[in-house]
Structures are given as structure tokens and as C-alpha cells.
Motif scaffolding. Structure first.
Motif, PDB file in Angstrom:
ATOM      1  N   ARG A   1       7.564  -2.533  -8.107  1.00  0.00           N
ATOM      2  CA  ARG A   1       6.540  -1.380  -7.925  1.00  0.00           C
ATOM      3  C   ARG A   1       5.604  -1.540  -6.700  1.00  0.00           C
ATOM      4  NH1 ARG A   1       4.199  -0.793 -13.919  1.00  0.00           N
ATOM      5  NH2 ARG A   1       6.432  -0.338 -14.892  1.00  0.00           N
ATOM      6  N   ASP A   2       5.901  -2.689  -5.763  1.00  0.00           N
ATOM      7  CA  ASP A   2       5.271  -2.909  -4.673  1.00  0.00           C
ATOM      8  C   ASP A   2       5.930  -2.163  -3.448  1.00  0.00           C
ATOM      9  OD1 ASP A   2       3.203  -4.403  -5.840  1.00  0.00           O
ATOM     10  OD2 ASP A   2       4.233  -6.215  -5.397  1.00  0.00           O
ATOM     11  N   THR A   3       7.145  -1.445  -3.545  1.00  0.00           N
ATOM     12  CA  THR A   3       7.679  -0.733  -2.577  1.00  0.00           C
ATOM     13  C   THR A   3       6.685   0.426  -2.193  1.00  0.00           C
ATOM     14  OG1 THR A   3       8.830   0.874  -3.922  1.00  0.00           O
ATOM     15  CG2 THR A   3       9.867  -1.190  -3.486  1.00  0.00           C
ATOM     16  N   ARG A   4       6.626   0.911  -0.874  1.00  0.00           N
ATOM     17  CA  ARG A   4       5.758   1.815  -0.478  1.00  0.00           C
ATOM     18  C   ARG A   4       6.188   3.280  -0.955  1.00  0.00           C
ATOM     19  NH1 ARG A   4       3.051   0.459   4.868  1.00  0.00           N
ATOM     20  NH2 ARG A   4       2.526  -1.581   4.600  1.00  0.00           N
ATOM     21  N   LEU A   5       7.423   3.469  -1.153  1.00  0.00           N
ATOM     22  CA  LEU A   5       7.679   4.616  -1.879  1.00  0.00           C
ATOM     23  C   LEU A   5       7.233   4.986  -3.175  1.00  0.00           C
ATOM     24  CD1 LEU A   5      11.261   5.399  -0.482  1.00  0.00           C
ATOM     25  CD2 LEU A   5       8.976   6.267   0.201  1.00  0.00           C
TER      26      LEU A   5
ATOM     27  N   CYS B   1       0.868  -1.189   0.106  1.00  0.00           N
ATOM     28  CA  CYS B   1       0.022   0.162  -0.024  1.00  0.00           C
ATOM     29  C   CYS B   1       0.707   1.296   0.081  1.00  0.00           C
ATOM     30  CB  CYS B   1      -0.978  -0.024   1.127  1.00  0.00           C
ATOM     31  SG  CYS B   1      -0.278   0.146   2.766  1.00  0.00           S
ATOM     32  N   GLY B   2       0.256   2.419  -0.085  1.00  0.00           N
ATOM     33  CA  GLY B   2       1.075   3.502  -0.217  1.00  0.00           C
ATOM     34  C   GLY B   2       1.525   4.277   1.276  1.00  0.00           C
ATOM     35  N   ARG B   3       0.685   3.729   2.234  1.00  0.00           N
ATOM     36  CA  ARG B   3       1.164   4.243   3.441  1.00  0.00           C
ATOM     37  C   ARG B   3       2.618   4.000   3.902  1.00  0.00           C
ATOM     38  NH1 ARG B   3      -3.615   1.315   4.224  1.00  0.00           N
ATOM     39  NH2 ARG B   3      -2.506  -0.059   6.034  1.00  0.00           N
TER      40      ARG B   3
END
Length: 86
Positions: free
Chosen positions: A68-72, A21-23
């Protein structure tokens, strides 16, 4: 949980954590060693990509998100246009 790399060498671990997720300021997960009690994980044990560890003799880690799954990356937005309209 693990005091040294030698102690981790013979141990099996399972890691459960929330989906990508983006958090960037929250993290929830559980480290499950094959022997011993489960260890809850939160944002205090989470290191973001590009972070630097200082004054640390040893760190054992697990990669939780990649590509692409890293939060940043998930938190990144397209740069807004700075052109004005006349």
C-alpha cells in the motif's frame, strides 16, 4: 556508481529516501555506498510499478516502496459514480 553485478556483489549500500507519498513525478533520495561518494537520486532514476524497460541490457535496482506504500496505490482515488440524479 556500479558498473556491473560483479562490482556490486562485494559492496554494501544504504539507501535513504523520502517517506511514501502520492506524488508520482517527484522522488528524492540518496544512495550511500560503503566506499565512495554519496549519489543523489531523483525522479530520473525512479521506475514506477508496471513500467517497462526497453533497449536495456542490464539494470540494477532497489525496491523502495511495496504494498500500500507504492506511489500508484497512494495516488489512486475511488472511481467517481457516473450515475446522474433525477
Amino acid at each position: 556508481v556500479v558498473a556491473s553485478p560483479d562490482a556490486a556483489a562485494g559492496e554494501a549500500f544504504a539507501l535513504e529516501f523520502e517517506p511514501p507519498c502520492g506524488r508520482v513525478h517527484t522522488f528524492e533520495g540518496t544512495l550511500r555506498p560503503s566506499t565512495g561518494a554519496d549519489v543523489p537520486l531523483d525522479a530520473t532514476q525512479f521506475v514506477l510499478r508496471g513500467s517497462t524497460l526497453r533497449n536495456t541490457k542490464l539494470a540494477l535496482g532497489v525496491v523502495a516502496y511495496t504494498g500500500r506504500d507504492t506511489r500508484l496505490v497512494r495516488n489512486a482515488r475511488e472511481t467517481p459514480s457516473k450515475l446522474s440524479e433525477l
